[in-house]
Enzyme design. Sequence first.
Site, short mmCIF file in Angstrom:
data_model
loop_
_atom_site.label_atom_id
_atom_site.label_comp_id
_atom_site.label_asym_id
_atom_site.label_seq_id
_atom_site.Cartn_x
_atom_site.Cartn_y
_atom_site.Cartn_z
N TYR A 438 0.71 -1.31 -0.06
CA TYR A 438 -0.01 0.20 -0.03
C TYR A 438 0.98 1.26 0.02
O TYR A 438 1.96 1.27 0.16
CB TYR A 438 -0.98 -0.11 0.97
CG TYR A 438 -0.82 -0.03 2.47
CD1 TYR A 438 0.44 0.11 3.20
CD2 TYR A 438 -1.83 -0.49 3.43
CE1 TYR A 438 0.60 -0.04 4.40
CE2 TYR A 438 -1.46 -0.51 5.05
CZ TYR A 438 -0.19 -0.34 5.40
OH TYR A 438 0.01 -0.32 6.45
N GLU A 439 0.11 2.47 -0.41
CA GLU A 439 0.86 3.80 -0.55
C GLU A 439 1.93 3.54 -1.69
O GLU A 439 3.05 4.08 -1.87
CB GLU A 439 1.74 4.27 0.71
CG GLU A 439 0.68 4.58 1.79
CD GLU A 439 -0.35 5.76 1.37
OE1 GLU A 439 -0.30 6.45 0.33
OE2 GLU A 439 -1.46 5.78 2.01
N GLY A 440 1.62 2.71 -2.77
CA GLY A 440 2.64 2.51 -3.67
C GLY A 440 3.43 1.08 -3.49
O GLY A 440 4.12 1.16 -2.61
#
Lengths: 596, 249
Positions: A438-440
């Site tokens: 998550y968050e890239g």
Amino acid sequence: MSTYRAPLRDMRFVIEELVGLQDISALPGCAAVTSDLVSAVFGEASKFASQVLAPLNRVGDEQGAQLIEGEVRTPPGFKQAYEQFVAGGWNGLSGEACYGGQGLPNLVAMPVQEMWNSANLAFCLCPMLTSGVMDALTLTGTPEQRATYLPRLTAGEWTGTMNLTEPQAGSDLSAVRTRAVRESGQYRIHGTKIFITWGEHDLARNIVHLVLARTPDAPQGVKGISLFLVPKFLVAADGALGARNDVHCLSLEHKLGIHASPTCVLAYGEHEGAIGYLVGEESRGLEYMFIMMNQARLAVGLEGVALAERAYQQARAYAQTRVQGRAIGQTSEERVAIIRHPDVKRMLASMKAHTEAMRALAYSAAAALDKSRRHPDDGERKRNQALVDFLIPIVKGWCTECGVEVASTGVQVHGGRGYIEDTGAAQLLRDARITTIYEGTTGIQAADLVGRKLARERGATAHALIGEMRSLLPQLAGCANAAVAVAHAALAQAIEDLSAATRWVVDTQSSDPAAVAAVSVPFLRLWGVAAGGWLMARAALIADVRLNADVEPEFYAAKIATARYYAEHILPQSSLLAKIVVGGAQSVLAFSEQQF
Amino acid sequence: MKVLVAVKRVVDPNIKVRIKADGSGVDLANVKMAINPFCEIAVEQAIRMKEAGTVSEIVVVSIGLPQCQETLRTALAMGADRGILVETDVEVQPLAVAKVLKAIIAKENPALVIVGKQAVDDDCNQSGQMLAALLGWPQAAFISKIEVAGDHADITREVDGGLEKLAIKLPAVVTTDLRLNEPRYVTLPNIMKAKKKPIEVIKADTLGIDIAPRLKTLKVEEPPKRGAGVKLADVAELVNKLKNEAKVI
């Protein structure tokens, strides 16, 4: 699950001796941030983490968040813990003073967040997202939006969420389809968002959703996306809560880990249309989201550090008490704790060394972030902004990948017991697994590192940082300590590897971006390994001075031993990684799709 | 009504203590220190009484090294109003504590003194009692409840047979037991505010009191390691062992 005790000594070592708290105290608005204040804040935060948040980690994993008739119920104890968290004022740690926050710099906030994350990752995702919404509104909200929402968000009375992902729009947000229809001073939002962390829950009275959506006449692709504020309950001018907005939780995902954190499918506007308010200007939504995301990525990188720390503490406790087998070379029949076995020692050393190096890197980035915002000199602000921009994908990518590895090693130290849920070691591994996604994802971080951060300035910041690393070498060479000499040799080699790989990436990026992309993750890892080695070598130098003055010999001798392990077992990976970066791209690209 | 609370800086109770190699005492070098848990209960009680409107000012006092200021800051962050550090590097034993507190009380004139029943480092359980004796004030030790009513306080104490209820005339000295209250978590805004609250530093030797230790520590050693247990066949064997081996009955 074992108890958690915040590693206060190492935290203070990193912020006070390695990174430099005095530099941060000297920044405007930070005069109150003295060593004794930090000590008081850390002391109370660690108590809260150990006594309130950590005991809920297990029940949160076992029972998880549940959706009952459209309402999300958090696991037993979470609501009370959140009330205590809010009553303690912890949500406002780094919030701005004008909205009721304490305005503490990131260098102080980060260790505190590390404690929350170590204690209970699922719980602290909620305040982390609230803080992202606070950042977004501070930067781009109207004065009315700021006045209405920020005091409540800062207090934690209301929480926040980020709504980016849709089924067809994951890493590629240009595919976002959620619609926003203009309607006198507001918008009606229609669409479905997925993977919304803490998108619906019973901890707070209101939830403030930030939603990416398209206006009807907007251009295709990323340019046509705007950012909207959609409260769960509509808010009157005086802050009173009004009607329920048309946003509803359809279902919760069944996940590998972080079970207590409700991951929601949110339906906007299935009935009359959800009322939303534009944040900033139309069509600039993604740009705003990226400003927030930078900080969020740093926060997720820190989660890797935090889970590694918890896994290390747990494995150490097990290794100290689990008796199995005789020590090598031992003649008596006595059975020993497994911590005496060299391979178990190696695993613990690897966990410890990675964790401490990751912490040093993450806190260094936090200090750079503080300077980029608060330094009185414009040049220093810019230099630090470039540095923090460059470090963020490394902190996010490297610390989370290592976090997973350390948590996995933690399971290994437990042997068969580690695979059994009762020990809690497995939960840490399952919880850690999301952090590289998550968050890239790590791949996205690596793409950001090579494509954006390196390419746009042709490696200027990278080479400046390599120069700074190189300037440490004479000091290391001048130190009489044998362990520091080992660190010197290993770091000198790592700097050459790093320098060569960075040159190759910068030179190749424009001519063959696919080749760079094929090896961008090993390149990111190389940066993490080398930067960690540089910080551990600096730590060893400081420790050597303290040891010679006979200050806290136990702590500093352990620091030097850890730096030596890092230099002999982790830093040598740099040569291998550089070789992969410079020579490994074509074997990836040569695969045809049919060969898989 | 003014309340005076004494707080002691001790080794953090969550930490495993170690004995100095020469057996002269507990090794305190670079060990995490904290407010004594019973003192924390005393501070909490004073704050609750202030919140209830019976107390107007809370003064906290600590005696010892300059680092005791951290302990005072903890009490101030909990909600005490101001601190006094009586600074000395002498080992302060219970009688010295009582004498110093008496001197401070003469200046401050509190209506009530709340202290912890004992400190978790030396477990003396003497200072409160000695202080009351030196002052000639009533005392109630090991209280589990207190309510001030006019010129006296209604006290509940835990005793072996149950609960003992007393009324004592103020001013008085009370010492806190574990079940008096559960101390609050300190809030972040209060930590920040505590930084600005005043701490007065008084050098102990300016008080004109003899605080020299009266007791000499001969040796400190670890308790013997507990041996393995044995399974007994029946009660008769147990009685036999208690009588002849342990010689306790």
